[in-house]
Design a protein around this motif. Structure first.
Motif, PDB file in Angstrom:
ATOM      1  N   GLU A 104       0.818  -1.216   0.000  1.00 37.28           N
ATOM      2  CA  GLU A 104       0.000   0.000   0.000  1.00 37.28           C
ATOM      3  C   GLU A 104       0.850   1.263   0.000  1.00 37.28           C
ATOM      4  N   ALA A 105       1.876   1.281   0.849  1.00 36.74           N
ATOM      5  CA  ALA A 105       2.707   2.481   0.947  1.00 36.74           C
ATOM      6  C   ALA A 105       3.494   2.723  -0.331  1.00 36.74           C
ATOM      7  N   GLU A 106       3.904   1.648  -1.013  1.00 34.48           N
ATOM      8  CA  GLU A 106       4.722   1.812  -2.220  1.00 34.48           C
ATOM      9  C   GLU A 106       3.959   2.510  -3.334  1.00 34.48           C
ATOM     10  N   HIS A 107       2.723   2.071  -3.584  1.00 34.93           N
ATOM     11  CA  HIS A 107       2.025   2.665  -4.722  1.00 34.93           C
ATOM     12  C   HIS A 107       1.633   4.118  -4.434  1.00 34.93           C
ATOM     13  N   MET A 108       1.363   4.447  -3.171  1.00 36.39           N
ATOM     14  CA  MET A 108       1.076   5.844  -2.854  1.00 36.39           C
ATOM     15  C   MET A 108       2.336   6.695  -2.913  1.00 36.39           C
ATOM     16  N   LEU A 109       3.463   6.142  -2.454  1.00 34.18           N
ATOM     17  CA  LEU A 109       4.730   6.860  -2.537  1.00 34.18           C
ATOM     18  C   LEU A 109       5.085   7.126  -3.994  1.00 34.18           C
ATOM     19  N   ALA A 110       4.904   6.135  -4.855  1.00 37.64           N
ATOM     20  CA  ALA A 110       5.204   6.305  -6.278  1.00 37.64           C
ATOM     21  C   ALA A 110       4.331   7.393  -6.881  1.00 37.64           C
ATOM     22  N   THR A 111       3.051   7.374  -6.584  1.00 34.17           N
ATOM     23  CA  THR A 111       2.138   8.340  -7.187  1.00 34.17           C
ATOM     24  C   THR A 111       2.434   9.750  -6.692  1.00 34.17           C
ATOM     25  N   ARG A 112       2.830   9.877  -5.435  1.00 35.60           N
ATOM     26  CA  ARG A 112       3.253  11.191  -4.929  1.00 35.60           C
ATOM     27  C   ARG A 112       4.547  11.658  -5.589  1.00 35.60           C
ATOM     28  N   LEU A 113       5.449  10.715  -5.899  1.00 41.55           N
ATOM     29  CA  LEU A 113       6.690  11.065  -6.582  1.00 41.55           C
ATOM     30  C   LEU A 113       6.397  11.799  -7.883  1.00 41.55           C
ATOM     31  N   TYR A 114       5.324  11.416  -8.557  1.00 45.29           N
ATOM     32  CA  TYR A 114       4.964  12.036  -9.836  1.00 45.29           C
ATOM     33  C   TYR A 114       4.037  13.237  -9.647  1.00 45.29           C
ATOM     34  N   GLN A 115       3.754  13.602  -8.404  1.00 51.74           N
ATOM     35  CA  GLN A 115       2.831  14.711  -8.087  1.00 51.74           C
ATOM     36  C   GLN A 115       1.467  14.495  -8.751  1.00 51.74           C
ATOM     37  N   ASN A 116       1.074  13.252  -8.818  1.00 50.73           N
ATOM     38  CA  ASN A 116      -0.235  12.857  -9.342  1.00 50.73           C
ATOM     39  C   ASN A 116      -1.232  12.928  -8.186  1.00 50.73           C
ATOM     40  N   THR A 117      -2.244  13.771  -8.310  1.00 45.94           N
ATOM     41  CA  THR A 117      -3.142  14.058  -7.184  1.00 45.94           C
ATOM     42  C   THR A 117      -4.505  13.364  -7.291  1.00 45.94           C
TER      43      THR A 117
END
Length: 351
Positions: free
Chosen positions: A214-227
């Protein structure tokens, strides 16, 4: 009382030929590349080592092609898909120039299609988005996304479904400036298999699987500033049909690409995406596997050191790829298939 927060665009807010200049510009760094490696474990040599890249005529190791794609994509989300139900597909995507640490990227989109769904609750928005480094385009692609309506009764003034190319033609593929595979080190790259060793119709089981946390996919999406809300807000998503946060489709593309190293280690660059579909949703706890089929081989004009392979990669959840699960004769996918991606890669030649 005034409001200063941005609720995002709903389907009825879009207009054909509307141009959107997206916030926020982003300077990419070696730290972004390191975090990307930590998330997916990609091992392609050109993007892993400055020394390897310089031996091929490049100034340094470029960012992973998909990291550049995700950053350009992420810029578009607050304006295009903040209120999305799902990202549906891609076409006519071309990587035009490599992106290097220190480059600053920004994105611009143009609405090229609108089609309201029969339920009148949602509609499909087609956009052509371009990522720029200063005035230079580095990436250009079309995607279509299903977006909620704010008001189900709102009339849509003009609709249009664009005609998109079935594939990017080989002569439209861009080889990075300065790249010369004549001094390619097959041993350090991790595989002896060159462009000549692959044949149309060949299928490759990439063997390995990777479980998503769970934490990985949210961390990845935040890395791309995808909101996009569907990836982060469990309070809201808990009230939806699946009851869980959805994993960003690009996360699955990057996992499949990283897994494909086992069998396609010398597919050094992604040059284009011809088409792609997110077939079924993926949630944390699912284990992703992948397999690829070689659809086509192409020589590139004036080049003897590099050729192009057209690949179709399918990502699967909780299903090893040994049996090559695929859609049936009627075009229906099994539940285990989550991604069907048609794309071109650049690969060194031995001759």
């Amino acid at each position: 009382m005034t409001t200063k927060t941005n609720p995002g665009n709903f389907f009825e807010d879009f207009r054909l030929e509307q141009e959107i200049r997206h916030a926020t510009p982003r300077t990419v760094s070696a730290g972004d590349a390191a975090l990307y490696t930590a998330l997916y474990g990609s091992r392609f040599a050109v993007q892993s080592a400055d020394s390897f890249a310089r031996q091929l005529g490049l100034p340094a190791a470029p960012l992973d092609d998909l990291l550049a794609f995700h950053i350009v994509f992420g810029k578009t989300v607050p304006d295009v898909s903040l209120n999305a139900v799902a990202n549906l597909g891609y076409a006519e995507c071309r990587w035009l120039r490599p992106v290097y640490p220190g480059d600053s990227l920004h994105s611009v989109s143009r609405v090229i299609g609108l089609k309201e769904n029969s339920n009148r609750k949602t509609g499909v928005v087609y956009v052509r988005s371009t990522g720029y480094r200063g005035s230079e385009a580095v990436l250009d692609y079309v995607r279509w996304v299903m977006v909620k309506k704010r008001d189900e009764s709102a009339a849509i003034r003009q609709e249009h479904v664009p005609q998109l190319a079935g594939r990017v033609a080989p002569e439209q593929l861009q080889v990075p400036a300065g790249l010369d595979f004549a001094h390619y080190d097959w041993g350090l790259a991790g595989s002896p298999h060159a462009w000549e060793d692959y044949a149309a119709g060949e299928k490759i089981d990439h063997v390995d699987g990777m479980t998503i946390e769970e934490a990985e996919h949210m961390l990845a999406t935040r890395l791309y500033q995808n909101t996009a809300k569907v990836h982060f807000d469990q309070f809201r998503q808990g009230r939806e049909k699946l009851g869980r946060r959805l994993i960003y489709g690009g996360h699955i593309i990057s996992l499949a690409r990283a897994l494909s190293f086992n069998g396609l280690a010398n597919a050094a660059f992604i040059a284009a995406i011809n088409g792609g579909r997110h077939v079924n949703p993926t949630l944390a706890g699912h284990t992703v596997y992948a397999w690829s089929e070689v659809l086509e081989k192409a020589e590139l004009p004036g080049r003897k050191d590099v050729g192009a392979l057209r690949l179709r990669t399918l990502a699967l959840k909780d299903q090893p790829a040994a049996g090559f699960p695929d859609k049936d004769a009627a075009g229906k996918y099994p539940d285990c298939v989550v991604l069907d991606l048609d794309y071109w890669v650049l690969m060194p030649r031995q001759s």
